[in-house]
Write a protein that holds these residues in place. Structure first.
Motif, PDB file in Angstrom:
ATOM      1  N   TRP A  64       7.738  -5.155  13.774  1.00 28.40           N
ATOM      2  CA  TRP A  64       6.923  -6.335  14.060  1.00 28.40           C
ATOM      3  C   TRP A  64       7.360  -7.505  13.192  1.00 28.40           C
ATOM      4  N   ASP A  65       7.638  -7.247  11.913  1.00 28.97           N
ATOM      5  CA  ASP A  65       8.124  -8.317  11.038  1.00 28.97           C
ATOM      6  C   ASP A  65       9.454  -8.869  11.537  1.00 28.97           C
ATOM      7  N   LEU A  94       8.706 -11.155  14.471  1.00 31.27           N
ATOM      8  CA  LEU A  94       8.170 -12.439  14.014  1.00 31.27           C
ATOM      9  C   LEU A  94       9.262 -13.309  13.399  1.00 31.27           C
ATOM     10  N   ARG A 147      11.294 -14.777  16.207  1.00 26.79           N
ATOM     11  CA  ARG A 147      10.559 -15.869  16.853  1.00 26.79           C
ATOM     12  C   ARG A 147      10.611 -17.137  16.002  1.00 26.79           C
ATOM     13  N   ALA A 148      10.446 -16.976  14.689  1.00 30.98           N
ATOM     14  CA  ALA A 148      10.485 -18.140  13.800  1.00 30.98           C
ATOM     15  C   ALA A 148      11.875 -18.776  13.806  1.00 30.98           C
TER      16      ALA A 148
END
Length: 84
Positions: free
Chosen positions: A56-57, A60, A63-64
């Protein structure tokens, strides 16, 4: 007409190497269990990192990075359109 081809075979591994591999796996497994136990003691059982948390990290972070790249692309495009 038939041809017979013989291939030399490698000698089989002795039993000691198989035993060494088993011992190595056991040591690595024990070390992993020890690290997990220490992590539980230090951060608590609810804060232990899992593969799901790591994945999940990573999502993210991707995405960033994509958002930052898109923003930079928009800024560059705006700068180029103003300079014409």
């Amino acid at each position: 007409m038939e041809f017979t081809v013989a291939f030399p075979t490698a000698p089989t591994a002795p039993a000691e190497q198989a035993g060494f591999a088993a011992v190595s796996r056991a040591v690595v497994s024990a070390a992993a269990d020890l690290v997990t136990g220490v992590q539980r003691a230090v951060v608590g059982p609810t804060n232990i990192r899992t593969a799901r948390d790591n994945a999940w990290d990573a999502i993210l972070a991707d995405r960033a990075r994509n958002a930052a790249r898109d923003e930079l692309t928009r800024e560059v495009t705006a700068m180029l359109s103003r300079s014409r």
